[in-house]
Design an enzyme around this catalytic site. Structure first.
Site, PDB file in Angstrom:
ATOM      1  N   THR A   1       0.862  -1.180   0.000  1.00  0.00           N
ATOM      2  CA  THR A   1       0.000   0.000   0.000  1.00  0.00           C
ATOM      3  C   THR A   1       0.903   1.236   0.000  1.00  0.00           C
ATOM      4  O   THR A   1       2.130   1.125  -0.023  1.00  0.00           O
ATOM      5  CB  THR A   1      -0.907   0.042   1.250  1.00  0.00           C
ATOM      6  OG1 THR A   1      -0.107   0.351   2.415  1.00  0.00           O
ATOM      7  CG2 THR A   1      -1.596  -1.297   1.471  1.00  0.00           C
ATOM      8  N   CYS A   2       0.300   2.418   0.067  1.00  0.00           N
ATOM      9  CA  CYS A   2       1.120   3.635   0.077  1.00  0.00           C
ATOM     10  C   CYS A   2       1.937   3.759   1.361  1.00  0.00           C
ATOM     11  O   CYS A   2       2.948   4.459   1.391  1.00  0.00           O
ATOM     12  CB  CYS A   2       0.230   4.868  -0.109  1.00  0.00           C
ATOM     13  SG  CYS A   2      -1.048   5.045   1.142  1.00  0.00           S
TER      14      CYS A   2
ATOM     15  N   ARG B   1       2.919   0.912   3.313  1.00  0.00           N
ATOM     16  CA  ARG B   1       3.675  -0.284   3.701  1.00  0.00           C
ATOM     17  C   ARG B   1       3.898  -1.209   2.513  1.00  0.00           C
ATOM     18  O   ARG B   1       3.096  -1.258   1.569  1.00  0.00           O
ATOM     19  CB  ARG B   1       2.969  -1.030   4.839  1.00  0.00           C
ATOM     20  CG  ARG B   1       1.626  -1.598   4.499  1.00  0.00           C
ATOM     21  CD  ARG B   1       0.981  -2.262   5.723  1.00  0.00           C
ATOM     22  NE  ARG B   1       0.524  -1.279   6.685  1.00  0.00           N
ATOM     23  CZ  ARG B   1       0.992  -1.161   7.925  1.00  0.00           C
ATOM     24  NH1 ARG B   1       1.930  -1.980   8.363  1.00  0.00           N
ATOM     25  NH2 ARG B   1       0.523  -0.237   8.745  1.00  0.00           N
TER      26      ARG B   1
ATOM     27  N   SER C   1      -1.859   1.603  11.772  1.00  0.00           N
ATOM     28  CA  SER C   1      -1.963   2.608  10.711  1.00  0.00           C
ATOM     29  C   SER C   1      -1.619   4.001  11.232  1.00  0.00           C
ATOM     30  O   SER C   1      -1.612   4.239  12.446  1.00  0.00           O
ATOM     31  CB  SER C   1      -3.384   2.626  10.136  1.00  0.00           C
ATOM     32  OG  SER C   1      -3.712   1.384   9.556  1.00  0.00           O
TER      33      SER C   1
ATOM     34  N   MET D   1      -8.672  20.026   1.406  1.00  0.00           N
ATOM     35  CA  MET D   1      -9.496  20.255   2.596  1.00  0.00           C
ATOM     36  C   MET D   1     -10.890  20.721   2.209  1.00  0.00           C
ATOM     37  O   MET D   1     -11.900  20.279   2.781  1.00  0.00           O
ATOM     38  CB  MET D   1      -8.829  21.285   3.508  1.00  0.00           C
ATOM     39  CG  MET D   1      -7.585  20.802   4.177  1.00  0.00           C
ATOM     40  SD  MET D   1      -7.907  19.978   5.741  1.00  0.00           S
ATOM     41  CE  MET D   1      -8.070  21.389   6.818  1.00  0.00           C
TER      42      MET D   1
END
Length: 411
Positions: free
Chosen positions: A48-49, A51, A106, A190
């Site tokens: 993943t981004c 790990r 996480s 945001m």
């Protein structure tokens, strides 16, 4: 327990390292086949981004994790990656798998996305035949426990993003956002998240303004009930809205005190920019309440602390599930003996029936009766040894009993 994990993640490695060892699906296939050829029995890759981790199940796992360490360096041609690799084996590795799956390892504690990513990684390896009995059991238990943690603790429902907290803060002030109108200034990440949350609260109209009008037009197709207004007209719309949320990247104030019109209705202004977008002096005006990030930080910190408290409940649930899995893993050592007992019975049955059917002239019904009686008798013969094997928890005693059974039945 012959389970290990090797990889890099956000805890130890910067993004420049993580992105250098990220796997594509084709690379996963190549890597899994390579590691299976190295006599590693089961392999699952989670990329993943945040790990890149390889889980393995194998005999001599303490040696095999070194194979995986070397693989990372050579496969990606990055010798320096070894400085950032972490290695966990046996129960520590199992604990890691559970915590990752539940989102307890996480960046955002308790996040949901990782659960789906672990499921996908497991299914990918199953399709390649690289996840078998032990990993299928382990990952299914980890996924089930993660779901139970989320269901029991509701840890994911403690909001941490400033945009979400800001919208909820305004909802509390207004009682409900349904049917209300909002002005959003800015179209960055945001602001887009804020608009998404406003839509979820069934807002009526979202007026959007930005210094660069071209960027505003890009979001028209992404959101419903959006009305684009010129940046110069942002003050003119204030009497038509119930709230203002500003999140620009401007280094200067974008809502100025001296340009504010007289308001005929009360509105709430939420400034989630840093540096601030809204002049704090506006709070002195009639019918306006202005809030900023500092007002939301306390809520964020409370929610973060609450997630940590809920995570402790999750850890207890994980430890209980791991204990059950370890007990199951220990019991798998008797599987070859049980399989050999069943094979022995099958061999005796076939030889005996073959002899009887050659010596006696029996019809089909008589043959079936003798077959059933023979099968039942042989099962009764091995039933007690199998039950005793399963019920013996002490490893030493179990090994002695396995040896005794194998000698007794000449397995």
């Amino acid at each position: 327990m012959n389970i290990g994990v090797v990889g890099v993640n956000h805890n130890l490695a910067p993004i420049s390292i993580r992105e250098g060892v990220s796997f594509t699906d084709l690379q996963k296939i190549e890597a899994i086949n390579y590691l299976l050829d190295k006599e590693i029995e089961e392999v699952i890759i989670l990329s993943t981004c945040n790990r890149s981790e390889i889980y393995i199940q194998s005999k001599n796992v303490d040696e095999k994790v070194k194979v995986v360490e070397d693989f990372y360096a050579t496969f990606f041609d990055k010798p320096d990656v070894k400085e950032y690799l972490f290695v966990k084996t046996h129960r520590e590795a199992i604990d890691h798998i559970y915590k990752v799956t539940a989102g307890l390892d996480s960046i955002v504690l308790g996040e949901d996305q990782i659960l789906g990513q672990v499921k996908d990684a497991h299914e990918f390896s199953m399709q390649l035949g690289a996840s078998k009995k032990k990993f299928n059991k382990l990952f299914r238990e980890a996924i089930t426990t993660a779901k139970e943690i989320k269901s029991t603790t509701k840890i994911s429902q403690q909001p941490l993003s400033i945009s979400y907290i800001g919208v909820k803060f305004l909802e509390e002030k207004l009682g409900s956002l349904e049917g209300k109108n909002a002005l959003v200034i800015g179209v960055g990440k945001m602001s887009k998240l804020t608009m998404k949350h406003l839509e979820e609260e069934k807002i009526n109209t979202i007026y959007v303004s930005n210094r660069s009008h071209g960027k505003v037009k890009e979001i028209e197709n992404d959101f419903k009930n959006v009305v684009l207004i010129e940046y110069a007209d942002r003050y003119k719309i204030l009497n038509d809205v119930d709230m203002v949320i500003s999140a620009t990247a401007s280094p200067h104030i974008v809502v100025r005190y001296d340009e504010m019109p007289k308001l005929e209705r009360k509105i709430y202004m939420m400034d989630i920019a840093l540096p601030r977008d809204i002049d704090p002096k506006i709070n002195e005006l009639e019918n306006i309440e202005v809030y900023d990030i500092d007002n939301l930080k306390e809520i964020h910190d409370k929610n973060d602390q609450k997630r940590k408290e809920l995570a402790n409940i999750g850890y207890d649930m994980i430890n209980k599930s791991i204990d059950e899995f370890v007990e199951w893993m220990d019991s798998t050592h008797i599987d070859p003996t049980i399989e050999s007992l069943n094979d022995k019975c099958l061999e005796i049955r076939e030889d005996t029936l073959d002899y009887i059917f050659r010596k006696l002239d029996l019809d089909t019904r008589e043959k079936k009766i003798i077959d059933k009686m023979m099968t039942s008798a042989l099962k009764r013969l091995i039933r007690e040894p199998i039950i005793n094997l399963k019920q013996t928890k002490d490893k030493g005693k179990r090994e002695e009993y396995i040896k005794l059974v194998e000698e007794l039945f000449e397995l």
